[in-house]
Write an enzyme that holds these catalytic residues in place. Structure first.
Site, mmCIF file in Angstrom:
data_model
loop_
_atom_site.group_PDB
_atom_site.id
_atom_site.type_symbol
_atom_site.label_atom_id
_atom_site.label_comp_id
_atom_site.label_asym_id
_atom_site.label_seq_id
_atom_site.Cartn_x
_atom_site.Cartn_y
_atom_site.Cartn_z
ATOM 1 N N ASP A 64 0.940 -1.386 -0.027
ATOM 2 C CA ASP A 64 -0.286 -0.129 0.016
ATOM 3 C C ASP A 64 0.784 1.223 0.177
ATOM 4 O OD1 ASP A 64 -1.627 1.876 0.510
ATOM 5 O OD2 ASP A 64 -2.541 1.204 2.443
ATOM 6 N N SER A 143 0.309 15.387 -13.529
ATOM 7 C CA SER A 143 -0.953 15.816 -14.385
ATOM 8 C C SER A 143 -0.781 16.970 -14.911
ATOM 9 C CB SER A 143 -2.466 15.484 -13.193
ATOM 10 O OG SER A 143 -3.832 15.582 -13.558
ATOM 11 N N TYR A 156 -6.756 17.532 -4.887
ATOM 12 C CA TYR A 156 -5.672 16.825 -6.476
ATOM 13 C C TYR A 156 -5.030 17.877 -6.966
ATOM 14 C CZ TYR A 156 -5.286 13.654 -10.481
ATOM 15 O OH TYR A 156 -4.033 12.873 -10.874
ATOM 16 N N ALA A 159 -2.160 18.669 -5.168
ATOM 17 C CA ALA A 159 -1.790 17.690 -5.135
ATOM 18 C C ALA A 159 -0.665 17.240 -5.401
ATOM 19 C CB ALA A 159 -2.158 16.951 -4.559
#
Length: 264
Positions: A64, A143, A156, A159
Site C-alpha cells: 500500500d 497531471s 488533487y 497535490a
C-alpha cells in the site's frame, strides 16, 4: 532503436492496472527487470503474468503506497532480488470530483498522502541505492491538473502541483548525484480511475454511458478527439527512463491530446 534499458532495474508504484501496468510493460519490452506493486493480490498476479510475456523479469509485491513501511519494503525487496535500482516511477495516486474548500482536513490529507507523500517516501528510500550505483532515473506521474486546475478537484490539483514542484526541485538537488528527475502530465487517459470518475460524476449529465462520457468529454476538451491510451503515456515514460533521454531532467511532459493548449 536500442533504448539502453536492457538489464536495468525499475520500480513502478501502483502498477497492477492502467498506467502503472502499461509503464511496466513498456520497460519490460526493452529488457528491463521490473518490480510492480499494488494493494490487491489478484490483479497484481494477473499483471505479473502479462508483463512476463513481453520480456524481463518481474517481481510483484503486495503493498500500500499510503504506508511508509510498505514503500520501503518494495524498494528493499527489489534491491535484494535484482541487486540494484536504476529507475523509479512514482505512479501511485487517486482523485475524486466534487471536492470543496469546506471539506475537512482529513479529506485533503488523504489526497496528499497518496499523491505527494508516496512520491517523497519512495524517492527517499530509493536514493541510497541510486547513489551507490552512481546515478539513476526518477519519473513522477503528475497531471495537467497540477498546472491547469480542474473545477471541483482542488485537493488533487494542489497535490499534483506539489509533485511538479518537487520534480523540478529534486532535478536540481540530485543532479550532482547523476540522478535525472522528470514528470509526465497525463489528461483523460482511458484507465480504471477515469472509468470510475466518469461513472460516478458524469453519466447522466455528460452522456448516458461511460463510453459516451468519454466521447463527449474528449470532443469538448481535446485537440485529438479521443481519450488517450495507457500505452501512449508509457511510451513517453519509457523514453524518459532510457539512455535516449540522457540530457533531459527537470522536465514536465504533457501527454494530454492537446488539453493544455485547449484551455490556455
Amino acid at each position: 532503436m536500442d533504448m539502453g534499458l536492457k538489464g536495468k532495474t525499475a520500480v513502478i508504484t501502483a502498477s497492477s492496472l492502467g498506467l502503472g501496468k502499461a509503464m511496466a510493460q513498456g520497460l519490460a519490452q526493452e529488457g528491463a527487470n521490473v518490480t510492480i506493486c499494488a494493494r490487491r493480490n489478484s490483479p497484481l498476479e494477473t499483471a505479473k503474468n502479462e508483463i512476463e510475456k513481453v520480456g524481463g523479469q518481474v517481481l510483484s509485491i503486495k503493498a500500500d503506497m499510503n504506508s511508509k513501511d510498505d514503500i520501503e519494503k518494495v524498494i528493499s525487496e527489489t534491491v535484494s532480488r535484482f541487486g540494484k535500482l536504476d529507475i523509479l516511477i512514482n505512479n501511485a495516486g487517486d482523485a475524486e470530483v466534487g471536492r470543496k474548500i469546506e471539506d475537512e482536513d482529513d479529506v485533503w490529507q488523504a489526497t496528499y498522502n497518496i499523491n505527494v507523500w508516496s512520491c517523497v517516501r519512495a524517492i527517499r528510500a530509493a536514493l541510497p541505492h541510486m547513489r551507490k550505483n552512481g546515478g539513476g532515473n526518477i519519473i513522477n506521474v503528475a497531471s495537467v491538473s497540477g498546472h491547469s486546475g480542474l473545477a471541483g478537484m482542488a485537493d488533487y490539483n494542489s497535490a499534483k502541483a506539489a509533485v511538479l514542484s518537487l520534480t523540478k526541485t529534486f532535478a536540481a538537488d540530485l543532479a550532482p548525484d547523476n540522478i535525472r528527475v522528470n514528470a509526465v502530465n497525463p489528461a483523460l487517459i482511458h484507465t480504471p480511475l477515469w472509468e470510475r470518475l466518469a461513472k460516478e460524476n458524469f453519466v447522466g449529465s455528460v452522456g448516458d454511458s461511460v463510453d459516451e462520457v468519454f466521447e463527449n468529454l474528449s470532443k469538448q476538451m481535446l485537440l485529438i478527439p479521443r481519450y488517450g491510451k495507457p500505452e501512449e503515456v508509457a511510451n513517453v515514460t519509457t523514453f524518459l527512463a532510457s539512455e535516449r533521454a540522457s540530457f533531459v531532467t527537470g522536465a514536465c511532459w504533457n501527454v494530454d491530446g492537446g488539453f493544455t493548449k485547449f484551455i490556455i
